[in-house]
Design a protein around this motif. Structure first.
Motif, PDB file in Angstrom:
ATOM      1  N   ASP A  90       0.828  -1.215   0.000  1.00 46.23           N
ATOM      2  CA  ASP A  90       0.000   0.000   0.000  1.00 46.23           C
ATOM      3  C   ASP A  90       0.858   1.259   0.000  1.00 46.23           C
ATOM      4  O   ASP A  90       0.617   2.196  -0.768  1.00 46.23           O
ATOM      5  CB  ASP A  90      -0.936   0.002   1.204  1.00 46.23           C
ATOM      6  N   TYR A 131      -6.403   2.412   7.678  1.00 51.30           N
ATOM      7  CA  TYR A 131      -6.026   1.490   8.749  1.00 51.30           C
ATOM      8  C   TYR A 131      -6.509   2.054  10.082  1.00 51.30           C
ATOM      9  O   TYR A 131      -6.451   3.257  10.311  1.00 51.30           O
ATOM     10  CB  TYR A 131      -4.507   1.296   8.786  1.00 51.30           C
ATOM     11  N   ARG A 154      -7.690  -3.276   8.175  1.00 50.50           N
ATOM     12  CA  ARG A 154      -7.514  -2.556   6.917  1.00 50.50           C
ATOM     13  C   ARG A 154      -8.884  -2.359   6.278  1.00 50.50           C
ATOM     14  O   ARG A 154      -9.653  -3.313   6.132  1.00 50.50           O
ATOM     15  CB  ARG A 154      -6.604  -3.323   5.960  1.00 50.50           C
TER      16      ARG A 154
END
Length: 231
Positions: free
Chosen positions: A63, A118, A127
């Motif tokens: 990510d 998050y 997540r």
């Protein structure tokens, strides 16, 4: 002349001693078996926890490496910076970003960019993904790591660290992020992540826009020149 028959056998004392020895051996066998089962269960739980931690690091690495300078809009239509982060363990997302490179195995009609967040909820690091970058409701959260007491995040920019990132420094993305996880058993885990490795910031004099090279091309570190750039 007759001979008396002698009958062989065990006395009551011998039988009781034998039963006591057999009981001790059986008790020892049960104790060993119980210890083996507990050890196997503890080992399995530890391996599962290590796998969850490894998976969490892998997902965060992907990510953050694909973090993109793309602002988004929340459910109410309010504009949100490309990268927002703070340190904490509340239910409110402590990290929110837009990433590129979202795999589209099914070939759905959607963008390759994805907004993710998050948070820590009930001792579990979660997540949260969004089906669209702008204005969409979040999908159900995915649990990454359990038994989390606290999560600390720090963001690095121009050699300095900050506990909060909102783009106020003039740059949309930090250079790196540090993750610090405190577990319920007292252990602590730290990991450093590079942010937006395919992102090249605009020149400091404002002479040109930011550019994004093909995925996998590392950005030139601050203070270094690309070989052959001099004339």
């Amino acid at each position: 002349m007759t001979h008396a028959k002698t009958e062989a056998g065990f006395t009551l004392v011998e039988v009781m001693v034998s039963l006591m020895i057999f009981g001790m051996i059986a008790a020892a066998g049960v104790a060993i078996l119980s210890f083996s089962v507990k050890a196997q269960s503890a080992t399995g739980a530890k391996l599962d926890d290590i796998s969850a931690l490894t998976r969490t690091v892998s997902i965060l690495s992907a990510d953050l490496a694909q973090a993109s300078n793309r602002s988004s809009r929340d459910e109410g239509g309010t504009s949100v910076p490309a990268f927002i982060g703070e340190s904490g363990s509340g239910v409110t997302p402590m990290l929110r970003l837009v990433r590129a490179g979202w795999s589209n195995i099914d070939g759905a009609a959607r963008s390759s960019m994805q907004k993710v967040a998050y948070r820590v909820d009930g001792g579990t690091l979660q997540r949260i993904a969004y089906p669209m970058v702008d204005g969409a409701q979040p999908l159900p959260p995915a649990a990454l790591l359990a038994k989390v007491r606290q999560v600390g995040l720090r963001y690095r920019i121009a050699g300095a660290w900050s506990d909060r990132w909102d783009g106020a420094s003039g740059r949309p993305l930090p250079d790196a992020m540090e993750l610090r996880v405190q577990r319920e058993d007292g252990t602590e885990f730290r990991q450093m992540f590079l942010v937006g490795t395919s992102y090249i910031p605009a020149p400091s004099d404002g002479s040109g826009p930011a550019t994004t090279p093909p995925p996998g091309t590392p950005a030139t570190p601050p203070g270094q020149e690309t070989p052959g750039a001099r004339t």
